[in-house]
Design a protein around this motif. Structure first.
Motif, short mmCIF file in Angstrom:
data_model
loop_
_atom_site.label_atom_id
_atom_site.label_comp_id
_atom_site.label_asym_id
_atom_site.label_seq_id
_atom_site.Cartn_x
_atom_site.Cartn_y
_atom_site.Cartn_z
N SER A 195 -79.60 0.68 7.45
CA SER A 195 -80.40 0.85 6.24
C SER A 195 -81.75 1.49 6.57
N LEU A 196 -82.40 1.01 7.61
CA LEU A 196 -83.70 1.57 8.02
C LEU A 196 -83.55 3.03 8.48
N ALA A 197 -82.49 3.31 9.25
CA ALA A 197 -82.29 4.67 9.75
C ALA A 197 -82.05 5.65 8.62
N MET A 198 -81.29 5.25 7.61
CA MET A 198 -81.01 6.14 6.49
C MET A 198 -82.28 6.43 5.70
N TRP A 199 -83.16 5.45 5.63
CA TRP A 199 -84.45 5.66 4.95
C TRP A 199 -85.31 6.65 5.73
N VAL A 200 -85.35 6.47 7.06
CA VAL A 200 -86.17 7.34 7.90
C VAL A 200 -85.68 8.78 7.83
N THR A 201 -84.35 9.00 7.77
CA THR A 201 -83.84 10.37 7.73
C THR A 201 -84.28 11.11 6.47
N LEU A 202 -84.54 10.38 5.41
CA LEU A 202 -85.01 11.02 4.18
C LEU A 202 -86.52 11.20 4.19
N LEU A 203 -87.23 10.41 4.99
CA LEU A 203 -88.68 10.57 5.09
C LEU A 203 -89.03 11.80 5.92
N SER A 204 -88.16 12.15 6.87
CA SER A 204 -88.38 13.34 7.69
C SER A 204 -87.08 14.12 7.80
N ARG A 205 -87.08 15.35 7.30
CA ARG A 205 -85.87 16.17 7.34
C ARG A 205 -85.72 16.89 8.67
N ASP A 206 -86.74 16.83 9.52
CA ASP A 206 -86.63 17.41 10.85
C ASP A 206 -85.93 16.41 11.77
N LYS A 207 -84.83 16.83 12.40
CA LYS A 207 -84.01 15.89 13.17
C LYS A 207 -84.77 15.31 14.36
N ALA A 208 -85.47 16.15 15.11
CA ALA A 208 -86.18 15.66 16.30
C ALA A 208 -87.23 14.62 15.91
N ARG A 209 -87.98 14.90 14.86
CA ARG A 209 -89.00 13.96 14.42
C ARG A 209 -88.36 12.69 13.86
N GLY A 210 -87.29 12.85 13.09
CA GLY A 210 -86.64 11.68 12.51
C GLY A 210 -86.03 10.77 13.56
N MET A 211 -85.37 11.34 14.55
CA MET A 211 -84.78 10.52 15.61
C MET A 211 -85.86 9.86 16.46
N GLY A 212 -86.98 10.57 16.64
CA GLY A 212 -88.11 9.97 17.34
C GLY A 212 -88.66 8.77 16.58
N LEU A 213 -88.76 8.91 15.26
CA LEU A 213 -89.22 7.79 14.43
C LEU A 213 -88.25 6.61 14.51
N ASN A 214 -86.96 6.90 14.56
CA ASN A 214 -85.97 5.83 14.67
C ASN A 214 -86.12 5.07 15.98
N ILE A 215 -86.35 5.81 17.07
CA ILE A 215 -86.54 5.16 18.37
C ILE A 215 -87.82 4.32 18.36
N LEU A 216 -88.89 4.86 17.78
CA LEU A 216 -90.14 4.11 17.69
C LEU A 216 -89.97 2.86 16.84
N LEU A 217 -89.17 2.97 15.79
CA LEU A 217 -88.91 1.82 14.92
C LEU A 217 -88.23 0.70 15.71
N TRP A 218 -87.20 1.07 16.46
CA TRP A 218 -86.51 0.07 17.29
C TRP A 218 -87.44 -0.49 18.36
#
Length: 255
Positions: free
Chosen positions: A135-158
């Protein structure tokens, strides 16, 4: 809707990632139960592994899947299907696929060694962690459409929930040691789903020495039974609220 969910589940299974994930979890679970003489100690060791591994893989895979299937999602948006239904199907499909791996990898060894309420709770917490971080990852992907930035945010979230949050709590504890901060610590406890999951299981085991500062306060405020219900309820909210935010944004975002 069922047909779309089935297509997504089969798409995930086709990548063989679920098989690898199930084998990874199964290897961890069987190893822990083989090395520990006590079932309770084995469950505690497995809990620590689960609370690190499952959130990381769930948040990374869900985020990667949404980014990599952007063309497929755009194709679906061109069909006479409501946007909300598409997003719910994506969430359900990814969740079902990863939950299957969790049930096979964690569920089978846990039930063989601990076929009781605690074993079922361990499996339930593993499933909740999966759903929460998807659920959190799907939210983050919509907050940032850039894949590198979005995946970085996901890692930081974890990283924040798994490691940095406890450090922040300790820092505040030392800085504000002269003040009555129990209620504030209680509020901070609700802000970390991984911490809540750990407290939930430890309350069932009644191992006070392992609860930590916030866990001990949690038990003192709510007790064992009510504390377990509250932690389970808040974890449920952690699964629902980010998905509602992502659903609301998906209905309005221009892809």
């Amino acid at each position: 809707m069922r047909k779309l969910i089935r297509i997504i589940v089969l798409d995930v299974l086709r990548s063989r990632f679920v098989l690898f994930y199930a084998l990874l979890l199964s290897g961890m679970a069987w190893s822990v139960f083989s090395l520990e003489n006590s079932t309770q100690k084995a469950l505690l060791s497995l809990l620590n592994l689960v609370l690190l591994t499952i959130p990381l893989i769930s948040v990374m895979y869900a985020g990667s899947y949404i980014y990599n299937r952007s063309e497929f999602i755009e194709l679906l948006l061109g069909q006479p299907i409501q946007r909300g239904r598409i997003w719910r199907c994506l969430f359900a499909g990814i969740s079902l696929a990863l939950l299957t791996a969790v049930l096979i990898g964690i569920g089978i060894p846990v039930l063989l060694y601990s076929f009781n309420n605690l074993g079922f709770m361990m499996i339930g917490v593993s499933g909740l962690m999966t759903i929460i971080f998807i659920s959190l990852a799907m939210w983050v992907t919509l907050l940032s459409r850039d894949k590198a930035r979005g995946m970085g945010l996901n890692i930081l979230l974890w990283l924040f929930f798994a490691l940095l949050f406890d450090g922040l709590i300790l820092f505040l504890l030392f800085q504000l040691a002269d003040y009555p901060i129990e209620k504030m610590m209680m509020a901070f406890t609700f802000l970390n789903p991984i911490g809540l999951a750990r407290i939930y299981i430890l309350l069932q085991l009644e191992v006070s020495a392992l609860l930590g500062y916030t866990g001990a306060i949690f038990k003192d405020f709510f007790g064992t039974i009510s504390g377990s219900l509250i932690s389970l309820t808040v974890m449920g909210l952690w699964a629902v609220i980010p998905f509602i935010f992502s659903l609301h944004r998906f209905k309005r975002i221009d892809l």
